[in-house]
Design an enzyme around this catalytic site. Structure first.
Site, PDB file in Angstrom:
ATOM      1  N   GLU A 160       0.825  -1.224   0.000  1.00 53.44           N
ATOM      2  CA  GLU A 160       0.000   0.000   0.000  1.00 53.44           C
ATOM      3  C   GLU A 160       0.856   1.270   0.000  1.00 53.44           C
ATOM      4  O   GLU A 160       0.591   2.229   0.731  1.00 53.44           O
ATOM      5  CB  GLU A 160      -0.976   0.014   1.193  1.00 53.44           C
ATOM      6  CG  GLU A 160      -2.041  -1.064   1.074  1.00 53.44           C
ATOM      7  CD  GLU A 160      -3.180  -0.952   2.086  1.00 53.44           C
ATOM      8  OE1 GLU A 160      -3.244   0.049   2.805  1.00 53.44           O
ATOM      9  OE2 GLU A 160      -3.982  -1.883   2.129  1.00 53.44           O
TER      10      GLU A 160
HETATM   11  C1  LIG Z   1       3.232  -9.584   0.485  1.00 56.55           C
HETATM   12  C2  LIG Z   1       2.798  -8.585  -0.513  1.00 56.55           C
HETATM   13  C3  LIG Z   1       1.439  -8.409  -0.779  1.00 56.55           C
HETATM   14  C4  LIG Z   1       1.033  -7.526  -1.779  1.00 56.55           C
HETATM   15  N1  LIG Z   1      -0.303  -7.459  -2.126  1.00 56.55           N
HETATM   16  C5  LIG Z   1      -0.647  -6.752  -3.233  1.00 56.55           C
HETATM   17  C6  LIG Z   1      -1.981  -6.822  -3.758  1.00 56.55           C
HETATM   18  O1  LIG Z   1      -2.858  -7.472  -3.198  1.00 56.55           O
HETATM   19  N2  LIG Z   1      -2.256  -6.147  -4.900  1.00 56.55           N
HETATM   20  C7  LIG Z   1      -1.317  -5.402  -5.545  1.00 56.55           C
HETATM   21  O2  LIG Z   1      -1.620  -4.831  -6.574  1.00 56.55           O
HETATM   22  N3  LIG Z   1      -0.050  -5.308  -5.072  1.00 56.55           N
HETATM   23  C8  LIG Z   1       0.304  -5.966  -3.953  1.00 56.55           C
HETATM   24  N4  LIG Z   1       1.580  -5.894  -3.474  1.00 56.55           N
HETATM   25  C9  LIG Z   1       2.552  -5.064  -4.168  1.00 56.55           C
HETATM   26  C10 LIG Z   1       3.035  -3.868  -3.383  1.00 56.55           C
HETATM   27  O3  LIG Z   1       2.084  -2.854  -3.399  1.00 56.55           O
HETATM   28  C11 LIG Z   1       4.383  -3.453  -4.031  1.00 56.55           C
HETATM   29  O4  LIG Z   1       5.310  -4.404  -3.582  1.00 56.55           O
HETATM   30  C12 LIG Z   1       4.798  -2.068  -3.685  1.00 56.55           C
HETATM   31  O5  LIG Z   1       4.021  -1.162  -4.400  1.00 56.55           O
HETATM   32  C13 LIG Z   1       6.277  -1.804  -4.007  1.00 56.55           C
HETATM   33  O6  LIG Z   1       6.631  -2.240  -5.270  1.00 56.55           O
HETATM   34  P1  LIG Z   1       7.946  -3.143  -5.471  1.00 56.55           P
HETATM   35  O7  LIG Z   1       7.897  -4.237  -4.479  1.00 56.55           O
HETATM   36  O8  LIG Z   1       8.037  -3.480  -6.887  1.00 56.55           O
HETATM   37  O9  LIG Z   1       9.138  -2.183  -5.031  1.00 56.55           O
HETATM   38  P2  LIG Z   1       9.832  -1.069  -5.924  1.00 56.55           P
HETATM   39  O10 LIG Z   1       8.811  -0.208  -6.559  1.00 56.55           O
HETATM   40  O11 LIG Z   1      10.867  -1.693  -6.766  1.00 56.55           O
HETATM   41  O12 LIG Z   1      10.533  -0.183  -4.795  1.00 56.55           O
HETATM   42  C14 LIG Z   1      11.748  -0.581  -4.169  1.00 56.55           C
HETATM   43  C15 LIG Z   1      12.138   0.500  -3.160  1.00 56.55           C
HETATM   44  O13 LIG Z   1      12.332   1.755  -3.830  1.00 56.55           O
HETATM   45  C16 LIG Z   1      11.591   2.759  -3.179  1.00 56.55           C
HETATM   46  N5  LIG Z   1      11.172   3.749  -4.182  1.00 56.55           N
HETATM   47  C17 LIG Z   1      10.623   3.538  -5.394  1.00 56.55           C
HETATM   48  N6  LIG Z   1      10.393   4.700  -6.011  1.00 56.55           N
HETATM   49  C18 LIG Z   1      10.789   5.680  -5.154  1.00 56.55           C
HETATM   50  C19 LIG Z   1      10.792   7.105  -5.187  1.00 56.55           C
HETATM   51  N7  LIG Z   1      10.355   7.799  -6.215  1.00 56.55           N
HETATM   52  N8  LIG Z   1      11.286   7.756  -4.115  1.00 56.55           N
HETATM   53  C20 LIG Z   1      11.750   7.098  -3.046  1.00 56.55           C
HETATM   54  N9  LIG Z   1      11.762   5.756  -2.962  1.00 56.55           N
HETATM   55  C21 LIG Z   1      11.281   5.069  -3.990  1.00 56.55           C
HETATM   56  C22 LIG Z   1      10.417   2.040  -2.544  1.00 56.55           C
HETATM   57  O14 LIG Z   1       9.933   2.790  -1.449  1.00 56.55           O
HETATM   58  C23 LIG Z   1      11.072   0.737  -2.112  1.00 56.55           C
HETATM   59  O15 LIG Z   1      11.683   0.925  -0.879  1.00 56.55           O
HETATM   60  C24 LIG Z   1       2.002  -6.758  -2.466  1.00 56.55           C
HETATM   61  C25 LIG Z   1       3.354  -6.898  -2.162  1.00 56.55           C
HETATM   62  C26 LIG Z   1       3.751  -7.800  -1.212  1.00 56.55           C
HETATM   63  C27 LIG Z   1       5.208  -7.972  -0.959  1.00 56.55           C
END
Ligand SMILES: Cc1cc2nc3c(=O)[nH]c(=O)nc-3n(C[C@H](O)[C@H](O)[C@H](O)COP(=O)(O)OP(=O)(O)OC[C@H]3O[C@@H](n4cnc5c(N)ncnc54)[C@H](O)[C@@H]3O)c2cc1C
Length: 815
Positions: free
Chosen positions: A502
């Site tokens: 989220e």
């Molecule tokens: C267990 C679990 C359940 C989930 N459930 C759902 C679900 O039901 N439906 C759904 O759609 N998604 C779901 N998600 C997805 C979740 O919302 C994403 O994992 C999240 O949005 C982050 O994306 P990412 O993991 O690809 O990290 P990335 O986007 O690759 O980010 C990696 C890091 O970079 C940081 N970052 C990225 N951009 C910036 C910026 N501009 N400035 C500063 N920091 C930045 C982030 O804060 C993070 O620390 C789930 C994820 C998990 C792990």
């Protein structure tokens, strides 16, 4: 000397006029009158008087000549403002438009109205909601055993799934007319908190359908047919929903997804109809592997112009039954040993008719706005509740364990180092509970608090992480050795999940909270931006002119407020509260004025560049968040009747937040983009230096004692957390043992005294308790109490061990 006093009087007069927001004309008249008095009665040299009059008239006359001002001052500022406005993408604009502004607006105004805060009703449960909490929710917790599901089943047991569905846990937010419970946001939060305090997996499984998922979207945007069809099926558990936004290349930047829906004609139930051909690849989707109904976000394209001239129609949402041909779903991820369902899914050339779109064809392209609006509600409830549940569980178990576990012949909670950690857990839990309650209450008042939902998401998950880390440290090896006797380890493993979902926390803190808040909650900036969009240039400049004047008055008023309240240590402002709490309100008023001043100056100096200055934005967001959390904590204390026994918890929470707010502002000024402005701001914000200190050691000790002692304060802190006294239950054993140990302590003390004074003598061949009972130092009943307490203590401190074969058999690795 007298001249200096007259000059200081002039500065003071200008500051007071700015602070009370006297208005331009009134302010000029008052300053003119002061200068007249000064010229007639004061001893200043004629040259000083002349210079002051020249300066005053040079500013006052042009500013009060409206036409001249608009032409010569406002118009250039208007064009400059238009130029420096940050470019805003469509998804950013939709995020900005989403939700409502609530108490965050008061903080941005620089003068929070504390009486208004107190007048917000304290959320309450209806009798039906209370019964659901005491009945099915309690029962569901009792049925769930974290170790069993995370280690042996990697799933909730069938009986638990059935219970969730049949008791309506998936329909908490669905209105009763559709067969749901129709509970308030506060009730939803209480239920989620209790479940999460028992098991993170239970919490996640129940939270997702009640949070950002098909039900919320359908309720807000669905067509009548969609609501009639799906809501009753979702409420009864006949459909299991999930929502799929995240894709391999689109995580935090979810708007960049490549998942597509092409407008085309296709065969549907024997007829050719207009619809979409969908292709997607999603991952991390909670409940995905068992979902029957997939909420899907994708971008719609109309290459053949079947709907009009536009090719890229934007992000759109649909509901896809997962048994459709072309949908691949069911495989699981394995998120940090958690057992809740989570996995990838994809679709290849899945054709759906237009009425599969949430809200129908009219809602094409509105997907991001729909998601942002629902997120403001869901994010205000689920993760804050889950985090507070975990923190309450940490408070309950760690408080008890610190009294039960002894080292160096003392309960470990008697050591100051452990007390520090205990107080952090207790203090944070109190603050989290306050913020959770107030924010859920805001949703029940009809708010969709977009910025505050980010605040509570970030800060409550971070504070939960702190609580669990501290709990692990206090438990030592007991928290580390996994097994059915370990009630902390799985929660500790799962912490990064709440941090990531989220809106991942780094992004939320660095980009979202202040970035969105500065425009959304500021009393003038959004209106000024909107004014620049007016195609009628003359009207735009006139509107911009009045906003600009008000904005300057607001900025000067806040700078003056910050300075005057800083000089008077807040005493110049009237606030509610008693002798214990008034000072906190006063300091918060001062810090709000300082925050508003920092906001205006930073935006003026950086404009669109602020988006790239994430560290600055993060610290400004921290200051906003700390003031919000402190407001919530004071309201919580007020709503609970300002009980003197809870004062240490309030003190810890608010003093920690006040000191952190000052620290955030100090770091902003240290790194301010313009050095001269940084120095000037420091004088306005810290005229007497930094004065706020973190909570005292004494406060820490009192909190630690409350946490280790069964009683009203501990009960209030833990209220709403799953609580068992059953010695057969993993956390119930702690609660029952704590009571036994507390009862046995005075008896143990008498035994120690008797041993030290040689009144009682025994050797390794005799049982001390029997000898003590025989010699009359204690009674046989007392001996029995101590014996039982010692046995219970041994059971609490025991950890699991496994044979080689058992270790090999444990299916923690699914391959
Ligand atoms: C267990 C679990 C359940 C989930 N459930 C759902 C679900 O039901 N439906 C759904 O759609 N998604 C779901 N998600 C997805 C979740 O919302 C994403 O994992 C999240 O949005 C982050 O994306 P990412 O993991 O690809 O990290 P990335 O986007 O690759 O980010 C990696 C890091 O970079 C940081 N970052 C990225 N951009 C910036 C910026 N501009 N400035 C500063 N920091 C930045 C982030 O804060 C993070 O620390 C789930 C994820 C998990 C792990």
């Amino acid at each position: 000397m007298l001249t200096l006093l007259w000059l200081l009087g002039l500065i003071f007069c200008v500051a007071i006029l700015a602070w009370v927001r006297s208005g331009l004309l009134n302010g000029c008249l008052a300053v003119g009158a002061y200068l007249l008095l000064m010229s007639l009665l004061g001893p200043a040299h004629w040259l000083i008087n002349t210079l002051l009059w020249a300066l005053f008239l040079g500013i006052a006359i042009p500013l009060n000549l409206t036409n001249w001002r608009q032409r010569s001052i406002t118009t250039p500022i208007f064009h400059w403002f238009k130029k420096v406005l940050p470019p805003i993408s469509q998804t950013e604009q939709e995020a900005l438009d989403a939700g409502t502004v609530w108490w965050d607006g008061d903080i941005f105004s620089g003068r929070p109205d504390w009486n208004k805060l107190h007048s917000y009703p304290a959320p309450k449960l209806t009798s039906e909601e209370q019964e659901f909490l005491d009945g099915p929710t309690e029962e569901l917790c009792r049925m769930t055993h974290e170790w069993e599901l995370t280690t042996h089943l990697q799933d909730l047991p069938e009986v638990v799934w059935d219970f969730i569905k049949t008791q309506g846990f998936f329909g908490l937010i669905i209105p009763q007319e559709y067969g749901g419970k129709g509970f308030s946001a506060y009730a939803h939060s209480q239920i989620a908190m209790k479940l999460a305090s028992r098991s993170g997996d239970l919490g996640s499984t129940v939270m997702v359908p009640n949070s950002l998922g098909p039900a919320e979207l359908l309720m807000q945007y669905g067509t009548q047919e969609q609501k009639q069809h799906y809501l009753p099926r979702l409420a009864s558990g006949q459909e299991i929903p999930c929502f799929a936004l995240t894709a391999p290349e689109a995580g935090s930047d979810a708007g960049s997804m490549t998942d597509s829906g092409i407008i085309c004609r296709g065969q549907w139930q024997g007829e050719e109809v207009l619809g979409l051909r969908l292709n997607w690849e999603k991952r991390y989707i909670t409940l995905g592997p068992v979902a029957t109904l997939l909420g899907l976000a994708f971008r719609v394209y109309d290459p053949d112009g079947l709907l009009g001239d536009e090719h890229d129609l934007g992000i759109t949402l649909a509901l896809i039954p997962t048994d459709m041909e072309g949908v691949a779903i069911g495989r699981r991820h394995f998120p940090l040993n958690a057992a809740f369902m989570n996995g990838p899914n994809s679709g290849k050339d899945v054709f759906v008719p237009m009425d599969y779109l949430i809200g129908g064809q009219d809602m094409i392209g509105h997907g991001w706005k729909m998601l942002m609006n629902c997120l403001s509600v869901g994010r205000s409830i689920s993760l804050p509740a889950g985090s507070t549940g975990a923190a309450k569980m940490a408070s309950m178990t760690t408080g008890a364990y610190a009294r039960i576990r002894q080292q160096f012949n003392l309960p470990i909670g008697e050591f100051e180092g452990v007390q520090e950690a205990l107080a952090r857990i207790g203090g944070n839990t109190y603050v989290m509970d306050a913020a959770r309650t107030m924010t859920a209450g805001a949703v029940d008042l009809g708010e969709k608090p977009a910025v505050l939902s980010g605040v509570v998401k970030y800060h409550l998950t971070e504070r939960m992480r702190q609580c669990i880390n501290d709990a692990m440290d206090v438990h030592g090896g007991k928290g580390i050795c996994m097994g059915p006797k370990n009630y902390l380890g799985r929660g500790y493993q799962s912490v990064p999940i709440s941090i990531t979902v989220e809106g991942a926390n780094i992004l939320t803190r660095s980009l979202m909270i202040f970035g969105q808040g500065a425009i959304r909650c500021h009393p003038y900036v959004l209106q000024e931006m909107q004014a620049t969009q007016d195609p009628d240039q003359q009207r735009a400049i006139e509107r911009f002119d009045s906003l600009l004047l008000a904005h300057i008055g607001h900025a000067l008023g806040n700078a003056a407020g910050s300075l005057l309240l800083g000089l008077s240590c807040g005493a110049l402002i009237k606030t509610p509260g008693n002798a214990d709490t008034r000072g906190y309100y006063q300091q918060l008023s001062r810090l709000s004025a300082a925050f508003a001043t920092l906001t205006d100056t930073t935006m003026l100096l950086l404009g669109g560049e602020l988006k790239r200055r994430e560290r600055l934005s993060a610290r400004l967001g921290d200051a906003l968040s700390f003031i919000y959390l402190a407001s919530a904590t004071l309201k919580h204390y007020h709503d609970q009747g300002e009980l003197a026994e809870d004062l240490p918890l309030l003190r810890w929470g608010v003093e920690d937040l006040l000191a952190k707010t000052e620290q955030a502002m100090h770091e902003i000024l240290l790194n301010f983009p313009n050095r001269a402005a940084g120095i000037a701001l420091r004088v306005i914000i810290f005229p007497l230096g930094r004065r706020l200190t973190p909570p005292s050691d004494h406060t820490s000790t009192v909190i630690a004692r409350h946490m280790m002692t069964p009683g009203a304060t501990r009960d209030r802190l833990l209220a709403g957390c799953y609580h068992s006294d059953d010695p057969e239950d993993v956390t119930g054993l702690l609660n029952s043992t704590l009571k036994q140990v507390v009862l046995a302590e005075p008896i143990e003390l008498r035994l120690h005294k008797a041993l030290r004074s040689s009144e009682l003598q025994h050797d390794s061949n005799t049982d001390l308790l029997s000898v003590a009972a025989q010699s009359g130092v204690i009674t046989p009943e007392e001996a029995q109490k101590v014996r039982e307490a010692r046995q219970a203590r041994s059971a609490v401190i025991a950890v699991d061990d496994f044979s080689k074969e058992e270790m090999r058999k444990r299916p923690t690795n699914p391959s």
